[in-house]
Design a protein around this motif. Structure first.
Motif: not given
Length: 72
Positions: A5, A54, A62-63, A67
């Motif tokens: 991250r 999320s 993932e947003s 990454w």
């Protein structure tokens, strides 16, 4: 190739859905202080936090952060 991250994108995602940090705190059960730390990048979100946030925001996990490929 492993990834780690990077910087938080929480503030960006909150702006997209027009939600305040206070509202996110209320809806997730995280303290407003913790949400602020996540948004500012002072604390990395755990997998549980990524998933919970999320779901509440309605975006892929993932947003919520950038990454970065981990150099070995």
């Amino acid at each position: 190739m492993p990834f780690v991250r990077g910087e938080s994108r929480l503030s960006e995602q909150l702006a997209i859905v027009n939600m305040t940090q206070a509202e996110l705190a209320r809806r997730t059960g995280y303290s407003p202080q913790m949400i602020s730390k996540f948004a500012l990048g002072h604390k990395k979100m755990s997998a549980d936090a990524l998933y919970t946030i999320s779901v509440v925001i309605g975006c892929p996990m993932e947003s919520l952060c950038y990454w970065v490929e981990k150099r070995q």
